[in-house]
Motif scaffolding. Sequence first.
Motif, PDB file in Angstrom:
ATOM      1  N   LEU A 248       0.896  -1.137   0.122  1.00 44.79           N
ATOM      2  CA  LEU A 248      -0.075   0.091   0.032  1.00 44.79           C
ATOM      3  C   LEU A 248       0.884   1.341  -0.109  1.00 44.79           C
ATOM      4  O   LEU A 248       1.843   1.245   0.664  1.00 44.79           O
ATOM      5  CB  LEU A 248      -0.972   0.000   1.158  1.00 44.79           C
ATOM      6  N   ARG A 249       0.558   2.401  -0.794  1.00 43.79           N
ATOM      7  CA  ARG A 249       1.244   3.488  -0.954  1.00 43.79           C
ATOM      8  C   ARG A 249       0.391   4.606  -0.877  1.00 43.79           C
ATOM      9  O   ARG A 249      -0.579   4.392  -1.561  1.00 43.79           O
ATOM     10  CB  ARG A 249       2.017   3.604  -2.067  1.00 43.79           C
ATOM     11  N   LEU A 293      -7.861   5.484   3.673  1.00 40.96           N
ATOM     12  CA  LEU A 293      -7.544   4.155   3.067  1.00 40.96           C
ATOM     13  C   LEU A 293      -8.670   3.096   2.714  1.00 40.96           C
ATOM     14  O   LEU A 293      -8.595   2.380   1.724  1.00 40.96           O
ATOM     15  CB  LEU A 293      -6.675   3.391   4.233  1.00 40.96           C
ATOM     16  N   ALA A 294      -9.628   3.239   3.579  1.00 39.61           N
ATOM     17  CA  ALA A 294     -10.920   2.337   3.473  1.00 39.61           C
ATOM     18  C   ALA A 294     -11.919   2.796   2.383  1.00 39.61           C
ATOM     19  O   ALA A 294     -13.096   2.072   2.374  1.00 39.61           O
ATOM     20  CB  ALA A 294     -11.301   1.828   4.914  1.00 39.61           C
ATOM     21  N   GLY A 295     -11.645   4.279   1.880  1.00 39.27           N
ATOM     22  CA  GLY A 295     -12.816   4.749   0.871  1.00 39.27           C
ATOM     23  C   GLY A 295     -13.894   5.108   1.585  1.00 39.27           C
ATOM     24  O   GLY A 295     -15.137   5.389   1.019  1.00 39.27           O
ATOM     25  N   LEU A 296     -13.873   5.604   3.158  1.00 39.79           N
ATOM     26  CA  LEU A 296     -14.904   6.068   3.860  1.00 39.79           C
ATOM     27  C   LEU A 296     -14.915   7.568   4.032  1.00 39.79           C
ATOM     28  O   LEU A 296     -15.729   7.966   4.739  1.00 39.79           O
ATOM     29  CB  LEU A 296     -14.818   5.540   5.263  1.00 39.79           C
ATOM     30  N   HIS A 297     -13.860   8.212   3.349  1.00 41.66           N
ATOM     31  CA  HIS A 297     -13.808   9.710   3.404  1.00 41.66           C
ATOM     32  C   HIS A 297     -13.222  10.155   1.745  1.00 41.66           C
ATOM     33  O   HIS A 297     -12.066  10.082   1.561  1.00 41.66           O
ATOM     34  CB  HIS A 297     -12.745  10.130   4.823  1.00 41.66           C
ATOM     35  N   ARG A 298     -14.109  10.598   1.273  1.00 38.28           N
ATOM     36  CA  ARG A 298     -13.541  10.868  -0.048  1.00 38.28           C
ATOM     37  C   ARG A 298     -13.444  12.275  -0.452  1.00 38.28           C
ATOM     38  O   ARG A 298     -13.083  12.605  -1.580  1.00 38.28           O
ATOM     39  CB  ARG A 298     -14.965  10.345  -1.183  1.00 38.28           C
ATOM     40  N   HIS A 299     -13.454  12.991   0.498  1.00 37.58           N
ATOM     41  CA  HIS A 299     -13.178  14.654   0.321  1.00 37.58           C
ATOM     42  C   HIS A 299     -11.649  14.662   0.716  1.00 37.58           C
ATOM     43  O   HIS A 299     -11.182  15.169   1.702  1.00 37.58           O
ATOM     44  CB  HIS A 299     -13.967  15.309   1.313  1.00 37.58           C
ATOM     45  N   HIS A 300     -11.006  14.171  -0.061  1.00 35.36           N
ATOM     46  CA  HIS A 300      -9.408  14.283  -0.105  1.00 35.36           C
ATOM     47  C   HIS A 300      -8.779  14.346  -1.651  1.00 35.36           C
ATOM     48  O   HIS A 300      -9.434  13.780  -2.503  1.00 35.36           O
ATOM     49  CB  HIS A 300      -8.811  13.327   0.581  1.00 35.36           C
ATOM     50  N   SER A 301      -7.629  14.922  -1.541  1.00 38.93           N
ATOM     51  CA  SER A 301      -6.680  14.850  -2.662  1.00 38.93           C
ATOM     52  C   SER A 301      -5.617  13.886  -2.447  1.00 38.93           C
ATOM     53  O   SER A 301      -5.248  13.507  -1.411  1.00 38.93           O
ATOM     54  CB  SER A 301      -6.322  16.164  -3.175  1.00 38.93           C
ATOM     55  N   GLY A 302      -4.854  13.569  -3.671  1.00 38.91           N
ATOM     56  CA  GLY A 302      -3.567  12.672  -3.352  1.00 38.91           C
ATOM     57  C   GLY A 302      -4.082  11.539  -3.727  1.00 38.91           C
ATOM     58  O   GLY A 302      -5.296  11.010  -4.179  1.00 38.91           O
ATOM     59  N   GLU A 303      -3.487  10.300  -3.530  1.00 40.93           N
ATOM     60  CA  GLU A 303      -3.759   8.646  -3.855  1.00 40.93           C
ATOM     61  C   GLU A 303      -3.465   7.841  -3.095  1.00 40.93           C
ATOM     62  O   GLU A 303      -2.396   8.071  -2.089  1.00 40.93           O
ATOM     63  CB  GLU A 303      -2.912   8.496  -5.346  1.00 40.93           C
ATOM     64  N   VAL A 304      -4.403   6.706  -3.051  1.00 40.43           N
ATOM     65  CA  VAL A 304      -4.074   5.666  -2.125  1.00 40.43           C
ATOM     66  C   VAL A 304      -4.097   4.522  -3.205  1.00 40.43           C
ATOM     67  O   VAL A 304      -4.880   4.146  -3.790  1.00 40.43           O
ATOM     68  CB  VAL A 304      -5.183   5.452  -1.097  1.00 40.43           C
ATOM     69  N   LEU A 305      -2.617   3.819  -3.265  1.00 37.49           N
ATOM     70  CA  LEU A 305      -2.540   2.857  -4.320  1.00 37.49           C
ATOM     71  C   LEU A 305      -2.394   1.449  -3.604  1.00 37.49           C
ATOM     72  O   LEU A 305      -1.604   1.443  -2.411  1.00 37.49           O
ATOM     73  CB  LEU A 305      -1.435   3.058  -4.910  1.00 37.49           C
ATOM     74  N   LEU A 306      -2.928   0.548  -4.163  1.00 30.35           N
ATOM     75  CA  LEU A 306      -2.892  -1.059  -3.578  1.00 30.35           C
ATOM     76  C   LEU A 306      -2.267  -1.553  -4.816  1.00 30.35           C
ATOM     77  O   LEU A 306      -2.747  -1.705  -5.849  1.00 30.35           O
ATOM     78  CB  LEU A 306      -4.184  -1.338  -3.430  1.00 30.35           C
ATOM     79  N   ASP A 307      -1.056  -2.079  -4.699  1.00 29.31           N
ATOM     80  CA  ASP A 307      -0.135  -2.889  -5.609  1.00 29.31           C
ATOM     81  C   ASP A 307       0.073  -1.842  -6.974  1.00 29.31           C
ATOM     82  O   ASP A 307      -0.021  -2.367  -7.889  1.00 29.31           O
ATOM     83  CB  ASP A 307      -0.877  -4.173  -6.149  1.00 29.31           C
ATOM     84  N   ALA A 325     -10.260  -6.327  -0.113  1.00 29.12           N
ATOM     85  CA  ALA A 325      -8.929  -6.287   0.092  1.00 29.12           C
ATOM     86  C   ALA A 325      -8.391  -5.133   1.300  1.00 29.12           C
ATOM     87  O   ALA A 325      -7.443  -5.330   2.030  1.00 29.12           O
ATOM     88  CB  ALA A 325      -8.035  -5.719  -1.197  1.00 29.12           C
ATOM     89  N   VAL A 326      -9.261  -4.173   1.509  1.00 30.56           N
ATOM     90  CA  VAL A 326      -9.027  -3.280   2.617  1.00 30.56           C
ATOM     91  C   VAL A 326     -10.173  -3.092   3.290  1.00 30.56           C
ATOM     92  O   VAL A 326     -11.274  -2.704   2.902  1.00 30.56           O
ATOM     93  CB  VAL A 326      -8.621  -1.909   1.944  1.00 30.56           C
ATOM     94  N   GLN A 327     -10.247  -3.798   4.602  1.00 25.52           N
ATOM     95  CA  GLN A 327     -11.145  -3.847   5.462  1.00 25.52           C
ATOM     96  C   GLN A 327     -11.033  -3.003   6.831  1.00 25.52           C
ATOM     97  O   GLN A 327      -9.791  -2.755   7.324  1.00 25.52           O
ATOM     98  CB  GLN A 327     -11.361  -5.223   6.022  1.00 25.52           C
ATOM     99  N   TYR A 328     -12.034  -2.351   7.514  1.00 26.69           N
ATOM    100  CA  TYR A 328     -12.099  -1.304   8.404  1.00 26.69           C
ATOM    101  C   TYR A 328     -12.697  -1.782   9.800  1.00 26.69           C
ATOM    102  O   TYR A 328     -13.790  -2.129   9.329  1.00 26.69           O
ATOM    103  CB  TYR A 328     -12.557   0.079   8.027  1.00 26.69           C
TER     104      TYR A 328
END
Length: 504
Positions: A248-249, A293-307, A325-328
Amino acid sequence: MNATGAAVAELSGLRVVVGGRAIVDGVSLRLTAGRVTALVGASGSGKTTTGLALLGEYPAGAEVTGTVRAPEGLVGYVPQHPAAVLNPVRRCGALLFDIARAHVRELPRGERARAAAERVAAALEAAQLPEGPELLRRFPHQLSGGQQQRLVLAQALLLGARVVIADEPTTGQDALTKRRVVGELAAVARRGIAVLLLSHDADVVNALADEVVELRAGRVVASGPAARTPAARHEPPPRRPPAARPLLRVTALTARHGRHIVLRDAELTLADGEFLAVLGRSGSGKTTLARCLAGLHRHHSGEVLLDGTALPRSLRDRSRSQLAAVQYVFQDASAAFDEHRPVAGQVARTAVRLRGLRPAAALEEARAALARTGLSEEVAGRRPGKLSGGELQRAALARALLARPRVLVCDEITSGLDAGTRAAVLGLLTAPPGERDVPAVVFVTHDLAAAAHADRAIVLDGGRIVERGAARDVLTVPRHPFTAELVKSPDGAARSARNPDRPG
């Protein structure tokens, strides 16, 4: 104000039976003005039911015997999950001002607004909420769990409570805020208010309580003056190094709540098999980072990358495999369950929905996962309202694990657990890579002893990552001044708060 030593509330032979099972069995308790009584015991031992009895509140269908004497309308309750008692559609200041105005009605009309504002400001300061006017404009969901807890404490102080019941008041609190909360509860007691502390936090009980009462299976098994012993050190166990392959990055992540920036330019990587602790004071941006990371807060810039592949900002746009793949695991597990359906079935539903298992096979896996977290088949067959907060937290962990995630994001999941169960849950998460149920863990926590199990740690302050490194180094030889303050024990501040004329 009551003279210190006068009894302001008492329970005598309290017995609460639900469905033929005694969840409180013959408990007697005496709360004294100006003193702190700690009620301790494992999850499900009856602590919260005993505390709520002072408010005249019992589980639905309960058969109650014994006597309860408490000052009517003057018992304040600070719950473990404060969001449950905060109105989600009213701004934080609305209820505080409603309470304050009720106390200044006798003043001339022209003086009421000023007097109410002064009362609110004093209550916020007393509850360690220095954000003041800016916080009052927010809605409860825009506060961290620790801020919500202190807001409820402010409400109780505004109401003029003679008894304050603090149900796990340091759950979800960083070390700095924990020291302030401990100090404030000590100060509350000095004002002649009786404090009933329901807690799993041995350091806080040790630092704050005058009397300790231990419950087991609804019965008092020990009681007496609190022992004063040094706080335990945070010694991490040896762990095998994680795999080096990036999993994850996070790049240039900046997140907002409305116009308020709560996270700035966060950068981090997570290796396959790694356990990462995320530390910081309440409101520093830890939970917002986790939710991104879990997609629960969409008001952001930048990226969350999986593989190497960017994940959609909202979980609604993520594929079934990305959701799995990403559980909260939420801090407030009670809000994550349908109150009308048995817990085991809700846990099993994850495997049906995200992995395509048949219901019977999913239920079998669910029972096994629940058993690994310490929940029996009988307990797991109940509806959520019949489980304690700690039991629900373990069920939420089992549900997330049933998705077979590649990354498990945990938000304060050990905070509501007794010491034995906490150790068992940490054992599940910190087993060597290849021997645990999930390859990588992002562990948001204020529990420094739990953080000591991590491979690496990052520290946030004011929405920025101010320190990162091996967990052992961050906790024992911190480089940043804020981290150095964060990792201190609460005991020194607690001693100063309880004995203000003596050096701490």
